[in-house]
Motif scaffolding. Sequence first.
Motif, short mmCIF file in Angstrom:
data_model
loop_
_atom_site.label_atom_id
_atom_site.label_comp_id
_atom_site.label_asym_id
_atom_site.label_seq_id
_atom_site.Cartn_x
_atom_site.Cartn_y
_atom_site.Cartn_z
N GLN A 31 0.85 -1.11 0.02
CA GLN A 31 0.01 -0.13 -0.16
C GLN A 31 0.98 1.29 0.15
O GLN A 31 1.81 1.47 0.74
CB GLN A 31 -0.82 0.04 1.23
N LEU A 32 0.63 2.09 -1.00
CA LEU A 32 1.57 3.17 -1.20
C LEU A 32 0.67 4.46 -0.66
O LEU A 32 -0.28 4.67 -1.12
CB LEU A 32 1.80 3.27 -2.54
N GLY A 33 1.27 5.19 0.46
CA GLY A 33 0.26 6.26 1.07
C GLY A 33 -0.76 5.62 1.71
O GLY A 33 -0.85 4.55 2.33
N GLU A 34 -2.03 6.47 1.35
CA GLU A 34 -3.14 5.98 2.21
C GLU A 34 -3.87 5.04 1.50
O GLU A 34 -4.67 4.29 2.11
CB GLU A 34 -4.06 7.30 2.43
N LYS A 35 -4.12 4.87 0.13
CA LYS A 35 -4.83 4.16 -0.63
C LYS A 35 -4.33 3.16 -1.45
O LYS A 35 -4.67 2.12 -1.83
CB LYS A 35 -5.97 5.05 -1.31
N GLU A 36 -3.39 3.84 -2.28
CA GLU A 36 -3.14 3.11 -3.62
C GLU A 36 -2.16 1.84 -3.41
O GLU A 36 -1.55 1.64 -2.58
CB GLU A 36 -1.93 4.05 -4.43
N SER A 37 -2.75 0.66 -4.15
CA SER A 37 -2.00 -0.54 -4.16
C SER A 37 -1.26 -0.96 -5.47
O SER A 37 -1.39 -0.23 -6.51
CB SER A 37 -3.18 -1.59 -3.99
N LEU A 38 -0.08 -1.23 -4.92
CA LEU A 38 0.90 -1.44 -6.19
C LEU A 38 1.85 -2.61 -5.95
O LEU A 38 2.06 -3.17 -5.09
CB LEU A 38 1.84 -0.56 -5.71
N SER A 39 2.08 -3.51 -6.85
CA SER A 39 2.63 -4.56 -7.02
C SER A 39 4.32 -4.39 -7.15
O SER A 39 4.56 -3.69 -8.14
CB SER A 39 2.22 -5.61 -8.29
N VAL A 40 5.32 -5.01 -6.39
CA VAL A 40 6.64 -4.62 -6.49
C VAL A 40 7.21 -6.04 -6.78
O VAL A 40 7.08 -6.89 -5.91
CB VAL A 40 6.94 -3.94 -5.04
N SER A 41 8.29 -5.96 -7.77
CA SER A 41 8.84 -7.17 -7.80
C SER A 41 9.96 -7.41 -6.95
O SER A 41 10.48 -6.51 -6.26
CB SER A 41 9.55 -7.01 -9.52
N SER A 42 10.67 -8.61 -6.91
CA SER A 42 11.74 -8.86 -5.75
C SER A 42 12.90 -7.83 -6.18
O SER A 42 13.78 -7.68 -5.41
CB SER A 42 11.99 -10.20 -5.96
N LYS A 43 13.14 -7.51 -7.64
CA LYS A 43 14.34 -6.76 -8.10
C LYS A 43 14.17 -5.59 -7.29
O LYS A 43 15.23 -4.59 -6.91
CB LYS A 43 14.58 -6.84 -9.45
#
Length: 223
Positions: free
Chosen positions: A201-213
């Motif tokens: 979760q980035l900030g208050e709301k935004e959802s984000l997929s993050v790679s292992s790299k």
Amino acid sequence: MVSISSTEENYLKAIYKLSEKLTDNQFVSTNSIADAMSTRAASVTDMIKRLADKKLLKYTPYKGVILSKEGRSIATNLLRKHRLWEVFLVEKLDFTWAEVHPIAEQLEHIRSPELIDRLDEYLGKPKFDPHGDPIPDKNGQFRYKSEELLSDLQVGESGIVVGVKMHSPQFLEFLDSKKLVLGAAIKVTELIEFDHSMMIQLGEKESLSVSSKVSNNLYIQRK
């Protein structure tokens, strides 16, 4: 202080950075220096012999090198100038953190101590550069943050982005596009075992997929 060329300064800085990853009094190998400088091992040997003659490092054949006190001082001063110029370029001239490194590589060889002291004062004596790396003071002392990699966090844990391990422009531009910049608040919401990626979760709301790299190259300070 002994007179040295810009190329010799670059070698000392590269050796210093490599030595940071080692324990005290551990030799930096000529092969690792060659990789860092993108040159042949034979060219490295010629240069380190020249630097050894100037008492800027200790060279032991088949083992490698250790910087002398003066060599270390030159290297940390070069880092100080480089990182101060990066702050100036980002804060005062509106360059992005992905653009400043090659420009600072040129500016770091300016020799005027008074200019750098005034630059430091003008910028408010910053402790960290735009990538989160510590800026040494005029005595070569660093102030380090308590930080770890995003990949170290577990589900439910939170942190603030405080730096990057990888400094390539492509990586920094990617982080910009995802708003994963210094100061961004992050909370891990899911770990994906298959590819070691994660959902945050980035900030208050935004959802984000993050790679292992990404997670293995992004420094976080736990909240």
